[in-house]
Design a protein around this motif. Structure first.
Motif, mmCIF file in Angstrom:
data_model
loop_
_atom_site.group_PDB
_atom_site.id
_atom_site.type_symbol
_atom_site.label_atom_id
_atom_site.label_comp_id
_atom_site.label_asym_id
_atom_site.label_seq_id
_atom_site.Cartn_x
_atom_site.Cartn_y
_atom_site.Cartn_z
ATOM 1 N N SER A 108 43.634 4.621 29.680
ATOM 2 C CA SER A 108 43.267 6.023 29.641
ATOM 3 C C SER A 108 41.987 5.640 29.833
ATOM 4 N N ILE A 109 41.552 5.325 29.074
ATOM 5 C CA ILE A 109 39.756 5.434 28.514
ATOM 6 C C ILE A 109 39.176 4.519 30.170
ATOM 7 N N ASP A 110 39.998 3.732 31.133
ATOM 8 C CA ASP A 110 39.742 3.153 32.353
ATOM 9 C C ASP A 110 39.638 4.107 33.108
ATOM 10 N N ASN A 111 40.380 4.930 33.076
ATOM 11 C CA ASN A 111 40.190 6.582 33.999
ATOM 12 C C ASN A 111 39.294 7.004 34.130
ATOM 13 N N TYR B 265 35.962 7.375 36.638
ATOM 14 C CA TYR B 265 35.901 8.955 36.704
ATOM 15 C C TYR B 265 34.255 8.808 37.153
ATOM 16 N N LEU B 266 33.787 8.657 36.157
ATOM 17 C CA LEU B 266 32.193 9.072 35.924
ATOM 18 C C LEU B 266 31.668 7.895 36.937
ATOM 19 N N LEU B 267 32.098 6.944 37.035
ATOM 20 C CA LEU B 267 31.595 6.475 38.683
ATOM 21 C C LEU B 267 31.418 6.602 39.898
ATOM 22 N N MET B 268 32.811 7.651 40.171
ATOM 23 C CA MET B 268 33.086 7.653 41.608
ATOM 24 C C MET B 268 31.943 9.612 41.571
ATOM 25 N N ARG B 269 31.683 10.152 39.829
ATOM 26 C CA ARG B 269 30.692 10.934 39.763
ATOM 27 C C ARG B 269 29.638 10.785 40.493
ATOM 28 N N LYS B 270 29.543 9.708 39.971
ATOM 29 C CA LYS B 270 27.641 9.285 39.865
ATOM 30 C C LYS B 270 27.700 9.057 41.935
ATOM 31 N N ARG C 93 49.108 3.339 43.969
ATOM 32 C CA ARG C 93 48.886 4.786 44.821
ATOM 33 C C ARG C 93 47.526 5.501 44.471
ATOM 34 N N GLU C 94 47.335 4.971 43.091
ATOM 35 C CA GLU C 94 46.271 6.215 42.728
ATOM 36 C C GLU C 94 44.963 5.571 42.411
ATOM 37 N N ASP C 95 44.899 3.989 42.170
ATOM 38 C CA ASP C 95 43.774 3.478 43.664
ATOM 39 C C ASP C 95 43.315 3.905 45.045
ATOM 40 N N ALA C 96 44.466 3.607 45.774
ATOM 41 C CA ALA C 96 43.886 3.829 47.240
ATOM 42 C C ALA C 96 43.533 5.419 47.241
ATOM 43 N N GLU C 97 44.044 6.572 46.734
ATOM 44 C CA GLU C 97 43.682 7.432 46.497
ATOM 45 C C GLU C 97 42.267 8.315 46.259
ATOM 46 N N LYS C 98 42.098 7.231 45.288
ATOM 47 C CA LYS C 98 40.461 7.490 44.965
ATOM 48 C C LYS C 98 39.246 6.942 46.345
ATOM 49 N N ALA C 99 39.530 5.280 46.783
ATOM 50 C CA ALA C 99 39.065 5.329 47.776
ATOM 51 C C ALA C 99 39.419 5.358 49.047
ATOM 52 N N TYR C 100 39.857 6.685 49.364
ATOM 53 C CA TYR C 100 40.414 6.772 50.156
ATOM 54 C C TYR C 100 40.073 8.053 50.112
#
Ligand SMILES: Cc1cc2nc3c(=O)[nH]c(=O)nc-3n(C[C@H](O)[C@H](O)[C@H](O)COP(=O)(O)O)c2cc1C
Length: 484
Positions: free
Chosen positions: A133-136, A140-145, A370-377
């Protein structure tokens, strides 16, 4: 809304409490002359390491002049020393003094004790979920950057073309050196429509003549495995290609590329460097050439060189992030920044490739589910390469001991070693790693031992998500997860 406020309060509070605890720990110790920032600077220099000022500045994400002022103070206080390297007297490096090393150790012990005590508040069977959970949240915050520039729509894996070669499902099975990805695994992946990859590196290690003539042994086994993989998939409809991974740093690159091509490899993937001259080794344009890069800069160099010297465009790029298994393309001090910029780099490289005719971007490093791939996608990945995930498949050519090492590995068991060329590699902590430390001469021996099943004397390469492996599955199961 209640939950939002609650989580916000907890995160803000946690941040402040940890800072206060750190301050208190320093006040209560014999290192009262150090600030927290100074302790973090000492940690960035690292125990037993020698670094240049620009390396340390890069890992702290500050400029060199700010660091110079900080290091001057630490030198005066006796925690850091400057020295010139004998090979080139112009180069000044820094290292910790014994006092500096002791301060870093104490500080690390403080963090370890604090987190261990904090975790003991959570029931043991919930620790894994908590980390996830904290990794997620962190991800997410990294992606928000760097939010994605555009909405790619729902996640779907569309077929891609590597030059003239169709890949029905853009999933690449990462090369697994020393006989772990041979024809059985590669063919199973290609049957599902993905790219099955045979790793050329030390592929002949079991042959009797390997120690006296490794090149001949490697070429013989590479030929056998590529032919076998092609034979296994020859009647499959809608199959993906069989590829071979070669290392740019290999002295015998040309030999391996020619051997792979002659045996029927349809794709050549080249990592471990910036393969500016790869087309020279393979003139047949029916064979797709796909370099692995760790930055937009490397991709640019390759595109420019190939256009100028060979009038050729790469048939695709694999972008490898710092969470990947095997050797990484960034130095250890660059890993943190590379992890922070992972999504930004995907978007940047994709931006470059869009100017080319057809050059898909495959992303790897920490893609496990799949969730890792979705982010990179969302940032522009056209496909994905996975190494770690394919190790624990029934079809993987690794021995049972190697697969079990993955199944038994916890997140904290993963550590970093340094290759003879100075690049970091991720491995599972083992008695051998502890015994041989950073001695680069022991790395190859350790990797071969592990491939043979001798884990007591072995080094097991893995990606950072290895702790997620909890069962042996089939290659088809993995494809189903990504294509459902
Ligand atoms: C055991 C092992 C061996 C590897 N050997 C090679 C290799 O020979 N050449 C290469 O380019 N990459 C190699 N890699 C990297 C993988 O091909 C892949 O890019 C990487 O594992 C992707 O990251 P992931 O493990 O997080 O999926 C290896 C990785 C592992 C785990």
């Amino acid at each position: 809304m209640d939950n939002v406020k609650k989580i916000n309060d907890i995160l803000v509070n946690l941040f402040n409490v940890v800072l206060k605890l750190e301050e208190k720990a320093i006040q209560g110790s014999t290192r009262r002359d150090l600030s927290i920032t100074e302790l973090h600077t000492l940690a960035a220099v690292g125990e037993g390491k020698t670094k240049t000022m620009s390396q340390v500045a890069a890992s702290l994400k500050i400029n060199v002049s700010t660091l110079t002022a900080a290091i001057n103070k630490l030198v005066k206080k006796g925690y850091v020393e400057r020295f010139r390297i004998p090979e080139d007297r112009r180069i000044v490096k820094i290292r910790l003094t014994d006092e500096g090393a002791a301060a870093v150790r104490e500080h690390e012990a403080f963090h370890t004790a604090m987190i261990s005590e904090a975790i003991s508040q959570i029931p043991e069977d919930q620790v894994g979920k908590f980390i996830e959970s904290i990794d997620n949240i962190n991800e997410y915050l990294l992606m928000r950057k760097h939010p994605p520039a555009r909405d790619p729509g729902p996640f779907t894996l569309k077929p891609i073309k590597l030059g003239k070669i169709l890949v029905p499902v853009p999933i690449f099975q990462g090369a697994l050196s020393i006989g772990l990805s041979m024809s059985t695994l590669a063919a199973a992946v290609a049957k599902e429509g993905g790219v099955g990859i045979i790793a050329a590196s030390k592929i002949g290690f079991r042959e009797p003549d390997y120690s006296s003539d490794p090149l001949t042994a490697n070429k013989r086994i590479l030929t056998r495995e590529v032919r076998r993989a092609r034979e296994l998939v020859k009647d499959c409809e809608n199959r993906g290609p069989i590829g071979v991974n070669v290392m740019w740093s290999s002295r015998h690159l040309q030999d391996y590329v020619e051997t792979a091509a002659a045996a029927g490899a349809e794709v050549i993937i080249c990592g471990a460097g910036v393969p500016t001259n790869l087309p020279r080794c393979c003139k047949d344009k029916k064979i797709a050439l796909v370099p692995i890069v760790s930055s937009k800069r490397a991709a640019n160099i390759i595109i420019r060189n190939w256009a100028k010297k060979y009038n050729r465009t790469p048939d695709g790029f694999i972008f490898q992030g710092p969470l990947a298994g095997g050797y990484l393309g960034v130095k250890e001090f660059q890993m943190e920044a590379a992890a922070e910029d992972f999504y930004k780099n995907i978007a940047d490289i994709k931006g470059e490739l869009e100017a080319l005719d057809n050059c898909p971007l495959i992303v790897c490093g920490g893609i496990y589910g799949r969730e890792d791939a979705e982010k990179a996608y969302a940032y522009g990945a056209d496909g994905f390469q996975m190494g770690t995930r394919f190790v624990t498949t029934r079809e993987c050519d690794a021995c049972e001991e190697f697969k079990n090492a993955y199944l038994n590995c916890r997140e904290k068991d993963v550590t970093i070693i340094t290759s003879p060329e100075g690049f970091p590699g991720r491995v599972i902590e083992s008695p051998y790693v502890k015994r041989t430390g950073e001695d680069p001469r022991c790395i190859t021996k350790g990797l071969i031992n592990a491939a043979m099943g001798d884990l007591e004397n072995g080094l097991v390469f893995c990606g950072s998500k290895v702790y997620k492996a909890d069962k042996i599955e089939s290659v088809a199961d993995i494809f189903q997860e990504f294509t459902r």
